[in-house]
Motif scaffolding. Structure first.
Motif, short mmCIF file in Angstrom:
data_model
loop_
_atom_site.label_atom_id
_atom_site.label_comp_id
_atom_site.label_asym_id
_atom_site.label_seq_id
_atom_site.Cartn_x
_atom_site.Cartn_y
_atom_site.Cartn_z
N ASP A 235 2.22 17.95 2.06
CA ASP A 235 3.14 16.83 1.83
C ASP A 235 3.87 17.07 0.52
OD1 ASP A 235 4.50 14.45 1.57
OD2 ASP A 235 2.84 13.22 2.30
N SER A 236 5.11 17.51 0.62
CA SER A 236 5.87 17.90 -0.57
C SER A 236 6.20 16.73 -1.48
CB SER A 236 7.18 18.59 -0.15
OG SER A 236 6.91 19.63 0.76
N ARG A 237 6.00 15.51 -1.00
CA ARG A 237 6.27 14.35 -1.86
C ARG A 237 5.32 14.28 -3.05
NH1 ARG A 237 5.96 9.49 2.24
NH2 ARG A 237 4.15 10.74 2.88
N VAL A 238 4.30 15.13 -3.04
CA VAL A 238 3.42 15.22 -4.20
C VAL A 238 4.23 15.54 -5.46
CG1 VAL A 238 1.59 16.63 -5.22
CG2 VAL A 238 1.38 15.84 -2.87
N LEU A 239 5.28 16.33 -5.30
CA LEU A 239 6.11 16.72 -6.44
C LEU A 239 6.96 15.58 -6.97
CD1 LEU A 239 7.26 20.22 -5.13
CD2 LEU A 239 5.50 19.74 -6.84
N SER A 240 6.99 14.46 -6.27
CA SER A 240 7.76 13.31 -6.75
C SER A 240 6.99 12.47 -7.76
CB SER A 240 8.16 12.42 -5.57
OG SER A 240 7.02 11.80 -4.99
N MET A 241 5.73 12.80 -8.01
CA MET A 241 4.93 12.02 -8.95
C MET A 241 5.45 12.19 -10.37
SD MET A 241 1.04 12.47 -7.48
CE MET A 241 0.50 10.91 -8.18
N GLU A 242 5.44 11.09 -11.11
CA GLU A 242 5.82 11.14 -12.51
C GLU A 242 4.67 11.69 -13.34
OE1 GLU A 242 8.75 10.45 -13.65
OE2 GLU A 242 9.67 9.53 -11.88
N LEU A 243 5.00 12.15 -14.54
CA LEU A 243 3.96 12.65 -15.43
C LEU A 243 3.01 11.51 -15.82
CD1 LEU A 243 6.07 14.98 -17.77
CD2 LEU A 243 4.67 15.62 -15.81
N GLY A 244 1.73 11.74 -15.66
CA GLY A 244 0.73 10.73 -15.97
C GLY A 244 0.40 9.81 -14.81
N GLU A 245 1.16 9.89 -13.73
CA GLU A 245 0.93 8.98 -12.61
C GLU A 245 -0.35 9.32 -11.86
OE1 GLU A 245 3.61 6.83 -9.12
OE2 GLU A 245 4.24 8.76 -9.96
N MET A 246 -0.62 10.60 -11.66
CA MET A 246 -1.84 10.99 -10.98
C MET A 246 -3.07 10.58 -11.78
SD MET A 246 -3.45 12.34 -8.45
CE MET A 246 -2.45 13.44 -7.44
N SER A 247 -3.01 10.70 -13.10
CA SER A 247 -4.14 10.30 -13.94
C SER A 247 -4.43 8.81 -13.79
CB SER A 247 -3.85 10.64 -15.40
OG SER A 247 -3.59 12.01 -15.57
N ARG A 248 -3.39 8.02 -13.74
CA ARG A 248 -3.58 6.58 -13.61
C ARG A 248 -4.13 6.22 -12.23
NH1 ARG A 248 0.93 1.84 -14.86
NH2 ARG A 248 -0.53 0.08 -14.79
N CYS A 249 -3.66 6.92 -11.21
CA CYS A 249 -4.15 6.65 -9.85
C CYS A 249 -5.63 7.02 -9.72
CB CYS A 249 -3.32 7.42 -8.83
SG CYS A 249 -1.61 6.87 -8.69
N LEU A 250 -6.01 8.14 -10.30
CA LEU A 250 -7.42 8.54 -10.25
C LEU A 250 -8.28 7.59 -11.07
CD1 LEU A 250 -7.11 12.42 -10.57
CD2 LEU A 250 -7.49 11.07 -8.51
N GLY A 251 -7.74 7.08 -12.18
CA GLY A 251 -8.48 6.09 -12.96
C GLY A 251 -8.75 4.83 -12.18
N LEU A 252 -7.78 4.41 -11.36
CA LEU A 252 -7.99 3.25 -10.50
C LEU A 252 -9.10 3.52 -9.49
CD1 LEU A 252 -7.01 0.45 -9.31
CD2 LEU A 252 -5.57 1.82 -7.81
N LEU A 253 -9.08 4.70 -8.89
CA LEU A 253 -10.08 5.02 -7.87
C LEU A 253 -11.49 5.03 -8.44
CD1 LEU A 253 -8.17 7.87 -6.00
CD2 LEU A 253 -8.62 5.57 -5.15
N LYS A 254 -11.63 5.45 -9.68
CA LYS A 254 -12.97 5.51 -10.28
C LYS A 254 -13.55 4.13 -10.57
CE LYS A 254 -12.19 10.04 -12.42
NZ LYS A 254 -12.05 10.79 -13.70
N THR A 255 -12.69 3.14 -10.70
CA THR A 255 -13.18 1.79 -11.02
C THR A 255 -13.22 0.86 -9.81
OG1 THR A 255 -10.92 1.07 -11.59
CG2 THR A 255 -12.28 1.99 -13.36
N LEU A 256 -12.99 1.40 -8.61
CA LEU A 256 -13.00 0.56 -7.42
C LEU A 256 -14.39 -0.02 -7.17
CD1 LEU A 256 -10.82 2.48 -4.79
CD2 LEU A 256 -10.21 0.47 -6.12
N LYS A 257 -14.42 -1.28 -6.77
CA LYS A 257 -15.66 -1.94 -6.39
C LYS A 257 -15.53 -2.40 -4.94
CE LYS A 257 -16.62 -3.56 -11.09
NZ LYS A 257 -16.86 -4.74 -11.96
#
Length: 438
Positions: A235-257
């Protein structure tokens, strides 16, 4: 010669009337042109509700052109077989494309590159871009030749012109730089064509300031180059992510309840893919009018959204705003709305409440929270059971409503051992076996 008073009066009247009509006739003529042009555009499928604003913004269509020339221009545009939505969008975004001389020149040019297989939508985008930046057909053919030499063939070229027509204005060195970047991370020639076909907008990204820092961020997060390459091809849309966006998304996933099965399903395709799915849902919510902080808050409260398709989320929000007349901001307080089943929960409950409100049976306002959060049984007891006429539209728990079980009726019969007819030989064998035991 003596002129009578009556003759003077008649002459004065004629002169004054001539002067009056000479001052009013241009306005009348312009008004008639406006009516004729409006009727013409309406015949070609232009929305009647938007005609007034369109003509008010584009007075040059009345001042510099006549209706006959505009009709010829519309006929030329239709000869390109442009779809109706793209046709109307082209007129809105670039009304100057109705210049008859411009279209006649491009009509000849399009006949030359008709064998390139460019879609009507691609032609529509090229016309708008060419009109704005004064690109003639010969220059366009030259740019297409350069693209074909770089490997943009067939469906890839058509797709790029549909989604990113500005490629015809890019320098060859810039295109080679982007191709070199993808080759540098191990993507094959076929993979590069797939990337440009799935996400043509990547051609507009700067390599040094956007793509390379994004790749470095992925590596710093612990993802291998092979995984990054596979995800880009997938999925080439991966390259549309802004800098720091992946880090924030992974941070959300780690805190999911949430329940373990939901979390396992979220991470079923890996941590990288899970983070990208969060990014897609955040973009969807922000597109509907929410800010990033609100979108992340909704996903944190309702993790099931990460598993839902984006189209399903858009459908629920469209129903919430346009049918239920709620503001999109209420999702921050009631994110459970997006996690509810639309056909089995949202729509039946809304129909029941609307019916009761129309009949005057509700003395209070049923908000979104009261509509979604109660369990099915509680909602049934509150709003459906006292009003038998609502049972049919609600469905579940209604009297006589069939509740489908987990297995069809009679399934247990399939698990019974199969019976066979006993022969005399079987009976004799059984007796001979049992006699020594007696």
């Amino acid at each position: 010669m003596v002129i009578s008073s009556l003759t003077k009066a008649s002459l004065f009247y004629r002169l004054s009337s001539t002067q009056y009509f000479s001052t009013v006739s241009p306005k009348i003529s312009q008004f008639r042109n406006q009516i004729s042009l409006a009727n013409l555009l309406q015949r070609y499928g232009f929305p009647p509700t938007q005609l007034h604003s369109f003509l008010a913004k584009n007075q040059f269509l009345l001042n510099r052109s006549n209706v006959h020339d505009i009709q010829n221009s519309l006929n030329i545009l239709l000869s390109f077989k442009i779809p109706q939505p793209s046709f109307i969008s082209l007129l809105f975004d670039c009304p100057a494309v109705l210049d008859s001389n411009f279209l006649k020149k491009w009509q000849i040019g399009i006949s030359k590159f008709g064998n390139l297989g460019i879609s009507p939508v691609g032609i529509c985008n090229v016309l708008a871009l060419s009109r704005r930046f004064r690109i003639d057909p010969d220059l366009f053919l030259n740019r297409v030749g350069v693209l074909k030499d770089l490997g943009f063939n067939g469906g890839v070229l058509t797709r790029v012109l549909e989604r990113f027509p500005r490629i015809i204005m890019m320098k060859e060195d810039d295109l080679c730089e982007k191709i070199g970047f993808l080759e540098g991370i191990g993507i094959s020639r076929y993979g590069i064509e797939r990337v440009f076909h799935l996400f043509p907008e990547v051609l507009g990204f700067d390599v040094e300031n956007r793509l390379k820092p994004l790749l470095d961020e992925f590596l710093e997060l612990g993802f291998s180059e092979n995984m990054i390459r596979d995800e880009i091809i997938k999925d080439s849309r991966v390259l549309s992510m802004e800098l720091g966006e992946m880090s924030r998304c992974l941070g959300l996933l780690k805190t999911l309840k949430c329940r373990a099965p939901i979390k396992d399903k979220i991470f079923s395709e890996g941590e990288f893919r899970a983070g990208f799915e969060v990014k897609l849902r955040v973009d969807c919510l922000c597109k509907q009018g929410l800010i990033h902080r609100e979108a992340f808050k909704i996903l944190w409260k309702e993790p099931r959204l990460i598993l839902y398709e984006v189209e399903e989320i858009e459908k629920k929000i469209d129903f919430l705003v346009n049918t239920m007349n709620y503001k999109v901001g209420c999702l921050v307080e009631v994110p459970e709305y997006l996690g509810a089943n639309f056909d089995k929960q949202i729509l039946p409950r809304y129909n029941v409440v609307e019916y009761l409100r129309s009949q005057g049976a509700l003395e209070f306002d049923v908000g979104l929270k009261s509509l979604i959060k109660p369990s099915r049984l509680r909602f049934y007891n509150l709003y459906v059971k006292p009003y038998p006429e609502c049972e049919k539209m609600f469905g579940r728990f209604a009297e006589g409503a069939a509740i489908q079980g987990r297995h069809p009726v009679g399934m247990w019969k399939l698990f019974k051992p199969q019976k066979y007819a006993e022969s005399k030989e079987d009976v004799n064998n059984t007796k001979s076996f049992m006699e020594p035991l007696v």
